[in-house]
Scaffold this motif. Sequence first.
Motif, short mmCIF file in Angstrom:
data_model
loop_
_atom_site.label_atom_id
_atom_site.label_comp_id
_atom_site.label_asym_id
_atom_site.label_seq_id
_atom_site.Cartn_x
_atom_site.Cartn_y
_atom_site.Cartn_z
N LEU A 149 40.67 48.08 99.89
CA LEU A 149 40.63 49.44 100.44
C LEU A 149 39.28 50.11 100.21
O LEU A 149 39.16 51.33 100.35
N GLY A 150 38.29 49.34 99.83
CA GLY A 150 36.98 49.92 99.60
C GLY A 150 36.60 49.93 98.13
O GLY A 150 36.37 48.87 97.54
N GLU A 151 36.61 51.10 97.52
CA GLU A 151 36.18 51.22 96.13
C GLU A 151 37.34 51.27 95.14
O GLU A 151 37.11 51.29 93.93
N SER A 152 38.58 51.31 95.63
CA SER A 152 39.74 51.47 94.74
C SER A 152 40.55 50.18 94.65
O SER A 152 41.01 49.65 95.67
N PHE A 153 40.74 49.70 93.43
CA PHE A 153 41.61 48.55 93.16
C PHE A 153 43.06 49.00 93.28
O PHE A 153 43.44 50.05 92.76
N THR A 154 43.87 48.21 93.98
CA THR A 154 45.28 48.55 94.16
C THR A 154 46.16 47.33 93.90
O THR A 154 45.66 46.21 93.69
N ALA A 155 47.46 47.55 93.96
CA ALA A 155 48.42 46.45 93.81
C ALA A 155 48.23 45.41 94.89
O ALA A 155 48.55 44.23 94.68
N ALA A 156 47.70 45.79 96.05
CA ALA A 156 47.44 44.82 97.11
C ALA A 156 46.36 43.83 96.68
O ALA A 156 46.45 42.63 96.94
N ASP A 157 45.32 44.34 95.99
CA ASP A 157 44.29 43.44 95.45
C ASP A 157 44.88 42.49 94.43
O ASP A 157 44.57 41.30 94.40
N LEU A 158 45.72 43.04 93.56
CA LEU A 158 46.32 42.23 92.50
C LEU A 158 47.15 41.10 93.10
O LEU A 158 47.03 39.95 92.68
N TYR A 159 47.98 41.44 94.09
CA TYR A 159 48.88 40.43 94.65
C TYR A 159 48.12 39.42 95.50
O TYR A 159 48.26 38.20 95.33
#
Length: 212
Positions: A149-159
């Motif tokens: 999503l750009g500069e923010s790590f999210t659960a989508a990155d983790l998965y």
Amino acid sequence: MDELVFYTNPMSRGRIIRWMLEEVGHPYRTELLDYGATMKALDYLSINPMGKVPAIRHDDVVVTEAAAICAYLADAFPEAGLAPKPGDRLRGPYYRWLFFASGPLEAAASNKALGFVVPEGRERMMSYGCYEDAMNVLEGAVSRGEYLLGESFTAADLYLGSHIGFGMQFGTIEKRPAFEAYWARIGARPAAVRARAIDDALVAEAEKAKAG
């Protein structure tokens, strides 16, 4: 009460959820299950009738399926900042990549592991078309910025990142430079390192017990 129980085996997709729980930072209790034994016992089948891990129980709410658990935990503990807020337009790409990973990407990687190649002309029957298509889309997703999503790590990155890390380790995802760079970034997060250490220690303990 806010009790959080994590059902897992350290040699399973539960490693994804361990990382997610460490990112969330809420206290949780781990219930370790064995393949073919406690995982298929009646007590656990009441949690997940599939007899598989991971699963969580948050008070009286039971969630199975790794992607669903990640999405649920991100929303249940918004203070961790692992998902765009409801109504945020970034919620769209967040869901897109979370479910791309749980659908087309996992199917493509699993079929690769089994040696299955989609017959020519039958690509439209598969959620991912062909393996090369899935890899190219994945490369584009992780090449646009620091995170999905750009500069923010999210659960989508983790998965999605977990799939890349596991896939490269076991040969079901190609070791493209973009994948290696992305995994190096997110796999070094403190919560990821803690989660791996916990599960690796459990694996070592189980092997020691098996050896006698």
